[in-house]
Design an enzyme around this catalytic site. Structure first.
Site, short mmCIF file in Angstrom:
data_model
loop_
_atom_site.label_atom_id
_atom_site.label_comp_id
_atom_site.label_asym_id
_atom_site.label_seq_id
_atom_site.Cartn_x
_atom_site.Cartn_y
_atom_site.Cartn_z
N CYS A 60 0.78 -1.19 0.19
CA CYS A 60 0.00 -0.28 0.10
C CYS A 60 0.75 1.22 -0.11
CB CYS A 60 -1.03 0.10 1.22
SG CYS A 60 -2.14 1.42 1.07
N GLU B 245 -3.76 -8.80 2.98
CA GLU B 245 -3.82 -9.36 4.30
C GLU B 245 -4.90 -9.13 5.19
OE1 GLU B 245 -2.47 -5.03 4.33
OE2 GLU B 245 -2.50 -6.79 3.11
N HIS C 47 -4.77 -4.96 -0.55
CA HIS C 47 -4.43 -5.44 0.82
C HIS C 47 -5.03 -6.87 0.97
CE1 HIS C 47 -3.33 -1.69 2.87
NE2 HIS C 47 -4.30 -1.17 2.14
#
Length: 305
Positions: A142, A235, A233
């Site tokens: 990011c 994760e 993202h």
């Protein structure tokens, strides 16, 4: 094999409840193997949530991994106590002489600031340069990816007309790369960002691996240094986008619900995680590639044969 995290880290209970094997320092000391050394530079305000998300993915490998939590030295956290940070985190100054097989740099809540105005930007410059000599392979996430693309390649970012917010279908551009082994052709990936990268500024030393025609580049590989840049993202857990949305609503912001997150668009229903398998694939591929290519002697990392 288990992941070794700092003793008594709160994330351990969550990881163990999910079936992730966790090892403490005393048990790790009895293992007669060379575990992979992975560092996590955590720039997010909610340190515990972010460290849990990444440890969940890194700890799913069959290899033994020592995870070192790292924070910038030149920044005082407003959301995490200094006692917590001193107990579980090392400052970058404390690890700068070390070598790591892998290193992850997270996003940061400074997306709307010019890079040079970020308080710890000078330290970030040092850290990014340090990864070239002290890390075998780095994954920038990011804002961390935007910062590294800007620093290493002069890539330009721009503010999009509206925030890309939700779970978006992407396409693989480089399916033959080892980083994407096992990926489906059109993975769903969580996105939460105001900025995109100007494609005309990427240059020939960057290869796009995952893309979306509407909201921009998702993941790139560096052809001249051992690094991946993930702008979105994988994760995230199922509540990450939902909690961000609810936080904006409470703050009186006119933020629309995340796209494709809530079943049937109903914000009262608990969101499903539809990207978990790809998150695990990405990190397993990353760790596997590191394991196969990193030197056995840590001190040889960064040396040119």
């Amino acid at each position: 094999m288990p992941i070794r995290i700092p003793d008594h880290l709160p994330a351990a209970k969550t990881l163990q409840s999910e079936g992730v094997m966790v090892m403490d320092s005393s048990r790790a000391a009895r293992q007669d193997i060379r575990p992979l050394q992975i560092g996590l530079l955590n720039l997010m305000p909610n340190k515990e949530r972010t460290e849990t998300q990444f440890a969940r993915l890194i700890g799913a490998t069959p290899l033994q991994v020592d995870l070192t939590l790292v924070r910038v030295s030149d920044h005082k956290s407003k959301n995490t106590s200094e006692e917590y940070l001193k107990s579980f985190y090392s400052t970058w100054e404390e690890v700068r002489e070390r070598k790591f097989d892998g290193f992850v740099v997270t996003g940061a809540p400074v997306a709307n600031m010019p890079f040079e105005e970020v308080k710890y930007w000078s330290e970030m410059l040092e850290i990014m340069d340090w990864t070239e000599t002290n890390v075998h392979h780095t994954m920038f996430i990011c804002w961390g990816a935007q910062a590294a693309l800007h620093h290493f390649h002069g890539a330009r970012r721009y503010r999009m007309p509206s925030k890309a917010f939700g779970v978006f279908r992407h396409k693989l551009v480089g399916p033959q790369t080892p980083w994407l082994h096992g990926f489906s052709d059109s993975p769903m990936i969580p996105v939460s960002r105001y900025n995109d990268i100007d494609r005309t500024s990427l240059g020939e030393n960057l290869e796009v691996l995952i893309d979306n025609d509407d909201i921009g580049v998702c993941m790139l590989e560096d052809k001249v240094r051992p690094a991946l840049y993930m702008l979105n993202h994988l994760e995230y857990d199922n509540r990450s986008l939902a909690d961000e949305y609810e936080r904006d609503v409470k703050a009186g912001l006119d933020t629309p619900p995340p796209v494709n997150l809530f079943p049937h668009g109903d914000t009262t229903v608990e969101p499903e995680n539809r990207w978990r398998s790809h998150a695990h694939l990405l990190f397993q591929n990353w760790i596997n590639e590191i394991y196969q290519t990193t030197p056995y002697e840590l001190e040889r990392i960064g040396l040119r044969d």
